[in-house]
Design a protein around this motif. Structure first.
Motif, PDB file in Angstrom:
ATOM      1  N   MET A 151      99.577 109.851  16.428  1.00  0.00           N
ATOM      2  CA  MET A 151      99.733 108.646  16.688  1.00  0.00           C
ATOM      3  C   MET A 151     101.118 108.034  16.083  1.00  0.00           C
ATOM      4  O   MET A 151     101.690 108.391  15.103  1.00  0.00           O
ATOM      5  CB  MET A 151      98.735 107.774  15.733  1.00  0.00           C
ATOM      6  N   PRO A 152     101.582 107.164  17.301  1.00  0.00           N
ATOM      7  CA  PRO A 152     103.241 106.915  17.137  1.00  0.00           C
ATOM      8  C   PRO A 152     103.223 106.187  15.708  1.00  0.00           C
ATOM      9  O   PRO A 152     102.300 105.186  15.272  1.00  0.00           O
ATOM     10  CB  PRO A 152     103.632 106.020  18.336  1.00  0.00           C
ATOM     11  N   GLN A 153     104.631 106.029  15.145  1.00  0.00           N
ATOM     12  CA  GLN A 153     104.854 105.320  14.104  1.00  0.00           C
ATOM     13  C   GLN A 153     104.519 103.796  14.243  1.00  0.00           C
ATOM     14  O   GLN A 153     103.898 103.018  13.168  1.00  0.00           O
ATOM     15  CB  GLN A 153     106.209 105.507  13.623  1.00  0.00           C
ATOM     16  N   HIS A 154     104.877 103.319  15.421  1.00  0.00           N
ATOM     17  CA  HIS A 154     104.879 101.832  15.495  1.00  0.00           C
ATOM     18  C   HIS A 154     103.306 101.482  15.484  1.00  0.00           C
ATOM     19  O   HIS A 154     102.987 100.372  15.217  1.00  0.00           O
ATOM     20  CB  HIS A 154     105.450 101.079  16.881  1.00  0.00           C
ATOM     21  N   THR A 155     102.338 102.312  15.990  1.00  0.00           N
ATOM     22  CA  THR A 155     100.913 101.813  16.031  1.00  0.00           C
ATOM     23  C   THR A 155     100.556 101.902  14.433  1.00  0.00           C
ATOM     24  O   THR A 155      99.905 101.132  14.037  1.00  0.00           O
ATOM     25  CB  THR A 155     100.005 103.041  16.689  1.00  0.00           C
ATOM     26  N   TYR A 156     101.010 103.112  13.798  1.00  0.00           N
ATOM     27  CA  TYR A 156     100.516 102.581  12.248  1.00  0.00           C
ATOM     28  C   TYR A 156     101.018 101.496  11.462  1.00  0.00           C
ATOM     29  O   TYR A 156     100.262 100.816  10.785  1.00  0.00           O
ATOM     30  CB  TYR A 156     101.203 103.829  11.654  1.00  0.00           C
ATOM     31  N   ASP A 157     102.419 101.141  11.858  1.00  0.00           N
ATOM     32  CA  ASP A 157     102.828  99.976  11.354  1.00  0.00           C
ATOM     33  C   ASP A 157     102.148  98.661  11.841  1.00  0.00           C
ATOM     34  O   ASP A 157     101.931  97.860  10.897  1.00  0.00           O
ATOM     35  CB  ASP A 157     104.342  99.849  11.798  1.00  0.00           C
TER      36      ASP A 157
ATOM     37  N   ASP B 220     107.100  92.906   4.235  1.00  0.00           N
ATOM     38  CA  ASP B 220     106.552  94.082   4.502  1.00  0.00           C
ATOM     39  C   ASP B 220     106.658  94.582   6.010  1.00  0.00           C
ATOM     40  O   ASP B 220     107.040  95.705   6.230  1.00  0.00           O
ATOM     41  CB  ASP B 220     104.813  94.177   4.252  1.00  0.00           C
ATOM     42  N   ARG B 221     106.619  93.555   6.871  1.00  0.00           N
ATOM     43  CA  ARG B 221     106.795  93.746   8.284  1.00  0.00           C
ATOM     44  C   ARG B 221     108.291  94.290   8.617  1.00  0.00           C
ATOM     45  O   ARG B 221     108.426  95.138   9.260  1.00  0.00           O
ATOM     46  CB  ARG B 221     106.407  92.634   9.377  1.00  0.00           C
ATOM     47  N   LEU B 222     109.218  93.800   8.030  1.00  0.00           N
ATOM     48  CA  LEU B 222     110.624  93.800   8.128  1.00  0.00           C
ATOM     49  C   LEU B 222     111.018  95.351   7.561  1.00  0.00           C
ATOM     50  O   LEU B 222     111.537  95.849   8.591  1.00  0.00           O
ATOM     51  CB  LEU B 222     111.470  92.918   7.173  1.00  0.00           C
TER      52      LEU B 222
ATOM     53  N   ALA C 170     111.025 102.437  10.239  1.00  0.00           N
ATOM     54  CA  ALA C 170     110.592 103.063  11.453  1.00  0.00           C
ATOM     55  C   ALA C 170     111.917 103.317  12.524  1.00  0.00           C
ATOM     56  O   ALA C 170     112.052 104.418  12.971  1.00  0.00           O
ATOM     57  CB  ALA C 170     109.471 102.526  12.189  1.00  0.00           C
ATOM     58  N   ALA C 171     112.621 102.510  12.235  1.00  0.00           N
ATOM     59  CA  ALA C 171     113.950 102.780  12.915  1.00  0.00           C
ATOM     60  C   ALA C 171     115.258 103.369  12.337  1.00  0.00           C
ATOM     61  O   ALA C 171     116.255 103.671  12.688  1.00  0.00           O
ATOM     62  CB  ALA C 171     114.480 101.522  13.303  1.00  0.00           C
TER      63      ALA C 171
END
Length: 277
Positions: free
Chosen positions: A1-7, A156-158, A164-165
């Motif tokens: 599962m891609p990192q952005h999906t986990y995020d 948390d989002r930031l 992830a980047a």
């Protein structure tokens, strides 16, 4: 599962926790919010957030309780119930462990009381204000609307997005950028940014804000975030008129020098920056 999906899924859980602090937040319910396996999602949350879900819920409820006690008039019994405790004794014990004193004493003698102009009408050494000259800085940002006490959700989002980047590195500075006055704007409409000053400028595509260069008055605040309202009242109501300085038309900033995830509320350090002409 891609990192952005986990995020995305973990951010959804975090937002749900902030929005439902008054409710029962069991692991199965939060697994449903995450849309992940109830057997494993909690491990993912702990690895990505650096604390367990139970720790997050308790920390946020106690932070809100401290705000209720410092800045509101709810009885201690009502604050305890709102925080998920069936009896005042349990709430008192847990609150005292985190904040260094029982809730009733904190309401009267917490660090927020030290900034009461009626008790401290003139600047004293403990409240020294420094004047510093800030250079132009560019902060990677995540927008937040609503109570300033809930800006942690935007952080948390930031930091999930920056991690992830591959943009997080030692020396990142955490800044809250506050665009509105909470005494003049309804809480649900308050605007702010969670910000991070990175070792190098944010790359194209990363939302960012350029911070005003120039002089700022800086007060170092030690203690719970809930106590900052009193510090701002002292800065604007006592220090500023006596200083002869004028505030500039720019947001106030808060730099967070440590983290509530691994620091007792009484030991949190924050620098409050007020822009000056």
């Amino acid at each position: 599962m891609p990192q952005h999906t986990y995020d995305t899924r973990i951010n959804r859980v975090t937002a749900f926790i902030y929005d439902h602090l008054d409710e029962e937040l069991d692991l199965q319910r939060l697994a449903d919010v995450a849309a992940m396996s109830p057997y494993h999602w909690h491990r993912v949350y702990t690895a990505m957030r650096g604390e367990t879900v139970a720790t997050t819920v308790r920390r946020l409820r106690l932070m809100r309780a401290a705000d209720d006690l410092a800045n509101g008039d709810l009885p201690v019994e009502a604050v305890a119930k709102r925080s998920g405790y069936d009896n005042v004794q349990s709430f008192t014990r847990i609150f005292a462990e985190a904040y260094g004193m029982p809730p009733a004493k904190y309401r009267k003698q917490g660090s927020h009381a030290a900034f009461n102009p009626a008790q401290n009408p003139a600047p004293i050494a403990h409240y020294d204000v420094r004047i510093v000259e800030l250079p132009t800085m560019v902060a990677a940002t995540e927008d937040h609307t609503g109570s300033f006490m809930n800006i942690g959700l935007a952080f948390d989002r930031l930091f999930g997005r920056l991690g992830a980047a591959g943009l997080l590195a030692p020396g990142v500075r955490m800044l809250g950028i506050y665009l509105d006055d909470p005494s003049a704007v309804p809480e649900q409409r308050l605007r702010s940014h969670a910000g991070a000053i990175l070792p190098s400028p944010p790359p194209p595509g990363v939302p960012s804000v350029t911070l005003r260069a120039g002089p700022y008055a800086v007060l170092r605040h030690r203690g719970p975030y809930a106590d900052m309202r009193g510090a701002y009242q002292w800065l604007f109501g006592v220090w500023l008129p006596q200083s002869g300085r004028e505030p500039a038309d720019a947001p106030v900033l808060e730099e967070y020098l440590n983290s509530p995830r691994d620091t007792r509320p009484a030991d949190l350090l924050s620098d409050l920056y007020v822009p000056l002409v």
